[in-house]
Design a protein around this motif. Structure first.
Motif, PDB file in Angstrom:
ATOM      1  N   LEU A  13       0.826  -1.209   0.000  1.00 32.20           N
ATOM      2  CA  LEU A  13       0.000   0.000   0.000  1.00 32.20           C
ATOM      3  C   LEU A  13       0.858   1.256   0.000  1.00 32.20           C
ATOM      4  O   LEU A  13       0.599   2.209  -0.736  1.00 32.20           O
ATOM      5  CB  LEU A  13      -0.924  -0.001   1.227  1.00 32.20           C
ATOM      6  N   GLU A  14       1.895   1.231   0.819  1.00 33.48           N
ATOM      7  CA  GLU A  14       2.807   2.375   0.881  1.00 33.48           C
ATOM      8  C   GLU A  14       3.493   2.590  -0.459  1.00 33.48           C
ATOM      9  O   GLU A  14       3.635   3.737  -0.930  1.00 33.48           O
ATOM     10  CB  GLU A  14       3.841   2.153   1.981  1.00 33.48           C
ATOM     11  N   ALA A  15       3.928   1.501  -1.088  1.00 35.98           N
ATOM     12  CA  ALA A  15       4.599   1.604  -2.386  1.00 35.98           C
ATOM     13  C   ALA A  15       3.652   2.112  -3.470  1.00 35.98           C
ATOM     14  O   ALA A  15       4.083   2.761  -4.430  1.00 35.98           O
ATOM     15  CB  ALA A  15       5.167   0.245  -2.778  1.00 35.98           C
ATOM     16  N   CYS A  16       2.363   1.821  -3.312  1.00 38.45           N
ATOM     17  CA  CYS A  16       1.363   2.289  -4.281  1.00 38.45           C
ATOM     18  C   CYS A  16       0.903   3.714  -3.989  1.00 38.45           C
ATOM     19  O   CYS A  16       0.033   4.249  -4.696  1.00 38.45           O
ATOM     20  CB  CYS A  16       0.159   1.348  -4.283  1.00 38.45           C
ATOM     21  N   GLY A  17       1.453   4.329  -2.948  1.00 33.27           N
ATOM     22  CA  GLY A  17       1.090   5.693  -2.617  1.00 33.27           C
ATOM     23  C   GLY A  17      -0.186   5.825  -1.803  1.00 33.27           C
ATOM     24  O   GLY A  17      -0.696   6.929  -1.601  1.00 33.27           O
TER      25      GLY A  17
END
Length: 275
Positions: A250-254
């Motif tokens: 989720l963090e990597a997807c913004g």
């Protein structure tokens, strides 16, 4: 001088003689003695070599169970050298089990390339001879090995193949591994989707464990020789790792807010496990 001839036998005497001839065995030839002797020796040799094989496999398993992988490899390599000369049943199965055990030992000893080679040999035999249990076990070890080697594409292929054969009790753990591999390949959207699917399956699995409605779930509790709560705790540990994977994706997807929420959920679940 008249020579008196032999008195001809009556029919009754002839029958009696034939009966005695059948009841009284003739002399045993040297060839018959040798054949019987060789057969007895072969049987004794077969029993001894089978006993040696079983004992060696027990020694290998005991060494692995105690964490002495170098000793297990010593037993395995010695047996592998002798196996072609042994007169034992089902050699392919013995060989497949041996390669599988050697692959596990090499994995634990950090000899990953050799470990993968052993597992592939075990898989080849398992596929050829239709040894389902060995096939699934070797798939497990091969997947772990190639994933640790950083060959994530190969690991995903292994886990996806194994998913077709396992019970639903194992499926979410495999999906979590696939998610981890996708994450390492920077395929964040796919990792997120797979991770969420695994989390959903973990939730369903815990409910099934509580209800024990399905045979596979009952088997899981029995196989682990643990309480229902103990099995749920093990499943929760797998769920915890999966939550972390989802949060990272989720963090990597913004998607920062969702990621923070998942990280908080991971911290809360970790506290529950430590209780």
């Amino acid at each position: 001088m008249k020579i008196q001839g032999l008195r001809p036998q009556t029919a009754e005497e002839t029958m009696h003689r034939r009966k005695r001839s059948k009841e009284t065995p003739g002399p045993v030839s040297a060839r018959q003695v040798t054949t019987v002797s060789n057969s007895a020796k072969a049987k004794k040799s077969y029993i001894e070599q089978t006993r040696y094989s079983l004992q060696t496999l027990e020694n290998i398993n005991a060494a692995i169970a105690s964490g002495d992988y170098e000793l297990a490899m010593t037993f395995a390599q010695s047996y592998l050298a002798r196996l072609p000369m042994l007169n034992v049943a089902d050699k392919p199965k013995l060989l497949a089990n041996l390669y599988c055990s050697m692959g596990l030992c090499c994995y634990e000893l950090g000899q990953l390339t050799i470990a993968a080679s052993h597992q592939r040999r075990a898989l080849e035999i398992a596929v050829r001879c239709n040894y389902r249990d060995i096939y699934l076990r070797s798939m497990e070890y091969l997947g772990l090995t190639v994933q640790r080697l950083g060959d994530y594409a190969q690991a995903i292929s292994v886990w996806q193949t194994k998913l077709k054969f396992v019970k639903k009790t194992e499926a979410p753990f495999l999906q979590a591994r696939i998610s981890e591999c996708l994450l390492n390949q920077e395929q964040y959207e796919e990792a997120l989707e797979t991770g969420k699917r695994a989390l959903s399956e973990f939730d369903k699995l815990k409910l099934l464990i509580m209800a024990e409605k399905e045979e596979g779930v009952r088997d899981l509790v029995q196989d682990n020789r643990a309480t229902k709560d103990g099995v749920i705790k093990d499943i929760t540990k797998g769920e915890l790792q999966c939550i972390l994977l989802v949060a990272t994706a989720l963090e990597a997807c913004g998607k920062i807010e969702e990621a923070i929420s998942m990280y908080k959920k991971e911290l809360q679940l970790a506290k529950e496990i430590r209780k």
